[in-house]
Enzyme design. Structure first.
Site, PDB file in Angstrom:
ATOM      1  N   HIS A  32      -7.616  -0.742  -3.678  1.00 13.76           N
ATOM      2  CA  HIS A  32      -6.579  -1.629  -4.093  1.00 13.76           C
ATOM      3  C   HIS A  32      -7.081  -2.399  -5.187  1.00 13.76           C
ATOM      4  O   HIS A  32      -7.898  -3.327  -4.851  1.00 13.76           O
ATOM      5  CB  HIS A  32      -6.107  -2.059  -2.846  1.00 13.76           C
ATOM      6  CG  HIS A  32      -5.562  -1.421  -1.865  1.00 13.76           C
ATOM      7  ND1 HIS A  32      -5.249  -1.769  -0.337  1.00 13.76           N
ATOM      8  CD2 HIS A  32      -5.263  -0.065  -1.640  1.00 13.76           C
ATOM      9  CE1 HIS A  32      -5.169  -0.756   0.342  1.00 13.76           C
ATOM     10  NE2 HIS A  32      -5.061   0.364  -0.513  1.00 13.76           N
TER      11      HIS A  32
ATOM     12  N   ASP B 115      -5.539  -5.165  -6.418  1.00 13.82           N
ATOM     13  CA  ASP B 115      -5.109  -6.418  -6.384  1.00 13.82           C
ATOM     14  C   ASP B 115      -6.280  -7.515  -5.902  1.00 13.82           C
ATOM     15  O   ASP B 115      -5.677  -8.623  -5.861  1.00 13.82           O
ATOM     16  CB  ASP B 115      -3.879  -6.599  -5.771  1.00 13.82           C
ATOM     17  CG  ASP B 115      -3.628  -6.086  -4.448  1.00 13.82           C
ATOM     18  OD1 ASP B 115      -4.851  -5.284  -4.160  1.00 13.82           O
ATOM     19  OD2 ASP B 115      -2.679  -5.927  -3.744  1.00 13.82           O
TER      20      ASP B 115
ATOM     21  N   CYS C   6      -0.581  -8.173  -0.958  1.00 15.56           N
ATOM     22  CA  CYS C   6      -0.852  -6.725   0.077  1.00 15.56           C
ATOM     23  C   CYS C   6       0.382  -6.641   0.854  1.00 15.56           C
ATOM     24  O   CYS C   6       0.797  -5.775   1.038  1.00 15.56           O
ATOM     25  CB  CYS C   6      -2.036  -6.770   0.783  1.00 15.56           C
ATOM     26  SG  CYS C   6      -3.689  -6.923  -0.043  1.00 15.56           S
TER      27      CYS C   6
ATOM     28  N   ASP D 182       0.718  -1.172   0.184  1.00 16.59           N
ATOM     29  CA  ASP D 182      -0.026  -0.024  -0.049  1.00 16.59           C
ATOM     30  C   ASP D 182       0.992   1.300  -0.028  1.00 16.59           C
ATOM     31  O   ASP D 182       0.511   2.282  -0.388  1.00 16.59           O
ATOM     32  CB  ASP D 182      -0.997   0.208   1.099  1.00 16.59           C
ATOM     33  CG  ASP D 182      -1.784  -1.309   1.297  1.00 16.59           C
ATOM     34  OD1 ASP D 182      -1.666  -1.995   0.251  1.00 16.59           O
ATOM     35  OD2 ASP D 182      -2.435  -1.378   2.493  1.00 16.59           O
TER      36      ASP D 182
ATOM     37  N   ASP E 243      -2.912   5.132  -2.422  1.00 15.30           N
ATOM     38  CA  ASP E 243      -2.074   4.122  -1.900  1.00 15.30           C
ATOM     39  C   ASP E 243      -1.417   3.358  -3.202  1.00 15.30           C
ATOM     40  O   ASP E 243      -2.137   3.166  -4.366  1.00 15.30           O
ATOM     41  CB  ASP E 243      -2.997   3.273  -1.355  1.00 15.30           C
ATOM     42  CG  ASP E 243      -3.493   3.532   0.043  1.00 15.30           C
ATOM     43  OD1 ASP E 243      -3.255   4.670   0.432  1.00 15.30           O
ATOM     44  OD2 ASP E 243      -4.422   2.828   0.865  1.00 15.30           O
TER      45      ASP E 243
HETATM   46  N1  ABU Z   1      -6.181  -4.672   0.630  1.00 12.40           N
HETATM   47  C1  ABU Z   1      -6.714  -5.050  -0.591  1.00 12.40           C
HETATM   48  C2  ABU Z   1      -8.392  -4.847  -0.272  1.00 12.40           C
HETATM   49  C3  ABU Z   1      -9.190  -5.150  -1.540  1.00 12.40           C
HETATM   50  C4  ABU Z   1     -10.437  -5.578  -1.127  1.00 12.40           C
HETATM   51  O1  ABU Z   1     -11.062  -5.536   0.063  1.00 12.40           O
HETATM   52  O2  ABU Z   1     -11.329  -6.010  -2.100  1.00 12.40           O
END
Ligand code: ABU
Length: 387
Positions: free
Chosen positions: A253, A255, A367, A110, A203
């Site tokens: 995020h 990913d 992450c 992040d 981030d």
């Molecule tokens: N830190 C990734 C969280 C992404 C999501 O909650 O889908």
């Protein structure tokens, strides 16, 4: 071997990586940009979102899974670096706001991203994470001392004053299911999230790399001003594309939404893992498919990992938050059998690790890592005229 900064893709052969640590971790503090939500109907009625340090036993369990990931990676020849946690259970304040404590350094993804030979320190978008970069100072100076071609870029630090956040976001989707389809679409496609456009804020985990092209998600944690900052700073180096995923009401995020796994090679298609509940816009889907990428939907997350742990603020799609070792090998959470089977059918070798105990510290395998060096170059996998 000296350390080197070089990563252009998500899939080049991994040489050096950082794995986070849970020491001194606290609950993420509530603030304009974050509201805690307890994933447990019983506890939710009895407890407010907790404050302060997480329990030692919870921290120890997370550290044991993080350490296991670190040793799994070093056993296959990857150099693993670890952050230096600070005591996150301290009040922090600026001239205009304070929070009673910080969060943790489990998720370097992040905070930092390698793009080519640049390391970019993200501005961050939440107060409780304002000083998270301090845990990576030693690593940054090791890279700086070891690799004379490393470039170190720090994004403008936002004030994180209250006027940077749109509090209306927290009620925006109230009664969503009772609204008409048009009303729902108006809300989903207005792309208005808790962060407004007053200051640059992002981030690093909202970025994913495909060689000459990077894709940046406009989200709760990354605003358009920040994407423009990236575009100007990286002009001539990489092409910056904005992605929106309207069906994600709380995007944060990239990913857990798209994961580039393998590039197209000649007639062989590239593979982009996609999230069936957060489809790409048609124009973006076309950009990938026109450039010989095959989009494969991740299966629904495993019942073994769902419901999510009570104090986990991420979605169930941590299931697809994997780390690529190379374009044929991926590290996936051990309970995600559906994903193992899917990827095996595409000839991936799966390294399985337990990771559920890390989820409440901000994420899963991708992450909690930051890839510093891959065997990679600035290749072009897209015919830009087609966009
Ligand atoms: N830190 C990734 C969280 C992404 C999501 O909650 O889908």
């Amino acid at each position: 071997m000296p350390l080197k900064v070089n990563a252009w893709t998500q899939w080049g052969k991994l040489k050096t990586v950082v794995v986070g640590r849970a020491d001194f971790a606290c609950f993420q503090p509530e603030e304009p940009g974050f509201r805690g939500r307890i994933n447990n109907k019983v506890i939710e009625k009895e407890l407010n979102w907790p404050v302060g340090r997480k329990k030692k036993s919870v921290i120890d369990k997370a550290n044991s899974q993080l350490d296991n990931l670190a040793s799994t990676l070093s056993n296959i020849g990857i150099k693993v670096l670890r952050p230096s946690p600070i005591d996150f259970n301290q009040e922090i304040k600026t001239p205009t706001w304070k929070v009673t404590h910080m969060f943790c350094c489990v998720c370097p993804r992040d905070v930092l991203i390698t793009i080519g030979n640049f390391v970019i320190e993200a501005s961050m978008s939440k107060r409780g994470r304002f000083f998270e970069y301090l845990s990576y100072k030693d690593i940054m100076y090791s890279l700086w001392d070891s690799d004379s071609s490393m470039k170190w870029k720090v994004a403008p630090k936002p004030t994180m004053n209250s006027d940077m956040y749109w509090e209306g976001y927290w009620t925006k989707f109230n009664d969503f299911d009772k609204k008409s389809k048009d009303e729902q679409d108006n809300l989903l496609y207005d792309y208005k999230y808790v962060l407004n456009e007053k200051e640059i804020a992002f981030d690093a985990a909202d970025i994913t790399r495909c060689g000459k092209d990077i894709f940046v998600q406009h989200s709760m944690t990354t605003n358009l001003r920040a994407i423009e900052w990236l575009r100007r700073e990286l002009d001539g180096y990489v092409r910056v594309h904005i992605l929106n995923f309207p069906y994600d009401k709380e995007p944060s995020h990239i990913d857990c939404t798209i994961v580039p796994l393998r590039p197209p090679r000649g007639k062989k298609e590239g593979i982009l893992l996609t999230n069936p509940e957060r489809p790409l816009l048609e124009k973006d889907k076309k950009f990938f498919t026109d450039n010989n990428w095959c989009l494969i939907d991740a299966p629904m997350p495993s019942q073994a990992n769902y419901p999510m742990p009570s104090f986990c603020s991420s979605s169930k799609w941590l299931s697809m938050n994997l780390l690529s070792i190379d374009e044929n090998t991926v590290v996936v959470e051990e309970g995600e059998k559906g994903l193992h089977d899917l990827l095996e059918a595409f000839n991936f070798k799966i390294i399985k690790v337990p990771y559920r105990d890390v989820f409440e510290f901000g994420g899963s395998i991708h992450c909690s890592t930051w890839d510093i060096e891959r065997e990679d170059s600035s290749q072009d996998f897209f015919n830009i005229e087609s966009y």
